[in-house]
Scaffold this motif. Structure first.
Motif, PDB file in Angstrom:
ATOM      1  N   ALA A 181      66.297  15.887   8.526  1.00 42.10           N
ATOM      2  CA  ALA A 181      66.759  14.981   9.629  1.00 42.10           C
ATOM      3  C   ALA A 181      65.622  14.006  10.102  1.00 42.10           C
ATOM      4  N   GLN A 182      64.143  14.761  10.177  1.00 47.44           N
ATOM      5  CA  GLN A 182      63.152  13.914  10.841  1.00 47.44           C
ATOM      6  C   GLN A 182      62.809  12.974   9.716  1.00 47.44           C
ATOM      7  N   ARG A 183      62.880  13.364   8.300  1.00 41.65           N
ATOM      8  CA  ARG A 183      62.467  12.441   7.271  1.00 41.65           C
ATOM      9  C   ARG A 183      63.524  11.239   7.188  1.00 41.65           C
TER      10      ARG A 183
ATOM     11  N   VAL B 172      67.155   6.131   8.695  1.00 44.19           N
ATOM     12  CA  VAL B 172      68.646   6.264   8.710  1.00 44.19           C
ATOM     13  C   VAL B 172      69.004   6.877   9.898  1.00 44.19           C
ATOM     14  N   ILE B 173      69.355   6.061  10.916  1.00 42.95           N
ATOM     15  CA  ILE B 173      69.697   6.179  12.361  1.00 42.95           C
ATOM     16  C   ILE B 173      71.079   6.987  12.423  1.00 42.95           C
ATOM     17  N   THR B 174      71.845   7.217  11.637  1.00 44.83           N
ATOM     18  CA  THR B 174      73.177   8.062  11.766  1.00 44.83           C
ATOM     19  C   THR B 174      72.750   9.450  11.660  1.00 44.83           C
ATOM     20  N   ALA B 175      71.602   9.813  11.222  1.00 36.43           N
ATOM     21  CA  ALA B 175      71.156  11.403  11.078  1.00 36.43           C
ATOM     22  C   ALA B 175      71.257  11.918  12.429  1.00 36.43           C
ATOM     23  N   LEU B 176      70.031  11.410  13.195  1.00 37.58           N
ATOM     24  CA  LEU B 176      69.968  12.035  14.519  1.00 37.58           C
ATOM     25  C   LEU B 176      70.626  11.381  15.518  1.00 37.58           C
ATOM     26  N   ARG B 177      71.007  10.178  15.141  1.00 40.19           N
ATOM     27  CA  ARG B 177      71.989   9.619  16.151  1.00 40.19           C
ATOM     28  C   ARG B 177      71.235   9.183  17.622  1.00 40.19           C
ATOM     29  N   GLN B 178      70.166   9.240  17.657  1.00 36.91           N
ATOM     30  CA  GLN B 178      69.130   8.903  18.876  1.00 36.91           C
ATOM     31  C   GLN B 178      69.216   7.451  19.054  1.00 36.91           C
ATOM     32  N   ASP B 179      69.194   6.847  18.123  1.00 40.08           N
ATOM     33  CA  ASP B 179      69.155   5.239  18.206  1.00 40.08           C
ATOM     34  C   ASP B 179      70.611   4.785  18.446  1.00 40.08           C
TER      35      ASP B 179
ATOM     36  N   THR C  17      71.931  20.514  10.079  1.00 38.74           N
ATOM     37  CA  THR C  17      72.164  20.767  11.279  1.00 38.74           C
ATOM     38  C   THR C  17      72.446  19.022  11.933  1.00 38.74           C
ATOM     39  N   ILE C  18      72.536  18.441  11.148  1.00 41.60           N
ATOM     40  CA  ILE C  18      72.869  16.935  11.599  1.00 41.60           C
ATOM     41  C   ILE C  18      74.509  16.593  11.351  1.00 41.60           C
TER      42      ILE C  18
END
Length: 377
Positions: free
Chosen positions: A150-152, A158-165, A265-266
């Motif tokens: 996820a961090q990579r 790839v902002i849809t991975a962690l969805r923090q953006d 985990t995402i």
């Protein structure tokens, strides 16, 4: 005379008798004479001769018994052989009788048939063979899977991975609008391209694939068809990519080339299959126009029954790869870079693809001063 004691008298008497008793001569063993020895030797030789005669008689008797046994066995074997010949002759005679009986039955059957053969009014209809039943779920379970870092993904935008953006919601909106358009028009194959380089088309394809994976009952196939400069595998951190050109030629089965997400985990779903490419294909346009490419796309649709197929294509104005893909796509997404892509470039891209290819939209990437409330596409 004075009387002597008794023991003295006995002593004297014993002494006298011992002196007066005469000595007996010692007997010597008799020495056999020559005649006696010769007689003994003759007797032993006669005994040995008799023993030899008895042994010869026993050997003769044993030889006669052995010959008799061989004779009896030979007679028994001859009898068995004769019986086998008789049995074989009997079987052969029975076979001849059976063949004759069969021939007679066939003759009688032919004689009993009508002179005029029966003719059907119409030939019986051939029953088509049932088509093999394909189980899409079995195909989805058969593909290899890779771990998602996820961090990579976040480091590669790839902002849809962690969805923090907060901008990830724009891809969710794009996903929903696109699925609605596909459902309304019966489309499935979507091409993603840009007029020129560095507009973010692969970035858009990767984010859209992860957003689609979270849509329930949505099955997505994403193929890296930018074969002159493949980069989708770098975003996902996959090194074992293979050559997508081999799959398009039919040298590798789709289920052996495509890869999916491992449990993560995402919350990225398991019904996303990505076709990576790690080898530059210098004749990409020729390969895309080859009939084998269309056959592979149809095979993927049969096996995986995808809801949507995304094609990450090269920039439309750099070569003829996008034009070569025109017969294989249902609709088009154009990615433009804010501040660098010109309106004429977008129009030229549409013109090259022709009016028959519907344009789903133009996605404005790298837009400055755009907040979450704006939709830059």
């Amino acid at each position: 005379m004075t009387e002597q004691p008794k023991f003295q008298r006995r002593k004297r008497r014993g002494t006298v008798s011992a002196v007066e008793q005469p000595k007996r001569p010692v007997s010597k063993p008799a020495v056999p004479t020559i005649t006696e020895l010769q007689a003994q030797i003759a007797e032993k030789e006669a005994l040995l001769q008799r023993t030899a005669e008895l042994e010869a008689e026993r050997e003769h008797a044993a030889e006669q018994a052995s010959q008799e046994a061989r004779r009896k066995k030979s007679a028994s074997d001859a009898k068995l052989k004769e019986q086998r010949h008789a049995k074989m002759a009997e079987l052969e005679a029975q076979r001849v009788r059976d063949a004759a009986a069969k021939a007679e039955l066939e003759r009688q059957a032919r004689a009993a048939k009508p002179k005029t053969p029966l003719v059907l009014a119409s030939a019986p209809a051939l029953q088509p063979k049932p088509a093999p039943i394909l189980d899409p779920e079995a195909s989805w379970k058969s593909i290899d899977r890779f771990e998602l870092d996820a961090q990579r993904l976040a480091d590669r935008n790839v902002i849809t991975a962690l969805r923090q953006d907060p901008s990830h919601t724009r891809f969710d909106i794009l996903r929903t609008r696109m699925l609605q358009a596909l459902s309304e028009n019966g489309w499935k194959r979507i091409a993603i391209t840009s007029p020129t380089k560095d507009c973010g088309k692969t970035f858009t394809a990767a984010n859209l694939a992860i957003s689609l994976s979270r849509q329930e009952n949505c099955r997505t196939v994403l193929l890296d068809l930018d074969m002159r400069s493949p980069s989708l595998h770098k975003i996902f951190g996959v090194s074992d990519t293979g050559a997508i050109g081999d799959m398009l030629r039919g040298d590798i089965a789709p289920e052996a080339h495509l890869q999916g997400f491992a449990p993560n985990t995402i919350s990225a779903g398991s019904h996303v299959a990505l076709g990576f490419n790690g080898i530059v294909e210098p004749y990409a346009a020729e390969l895309l126009q080859d009939p084998s490419t269309q056959a592979v796309f149809e095979d993927i649709e049969k096996q995986f029954n995808p809801t949507v197929m995304l094609f990450d294509l090269p920039p439309a104005l750099l070569n003829d790869d996008v034009i070569a893909m025109r017969p294989h796509i249902d609709a088009l997404l154009i990615v433009a870079a804010g501040g660098s892509t010109k309106a004429n470039d977008i129009k030229e891209t549409e013109r090259r693809l022709g009016e028959k290819i519907p344009l789903l939209g133009v996605i404005l990437n790298k837009a400055e001063n755009a907040d979450v409330g704006d939709y830059p596409y």
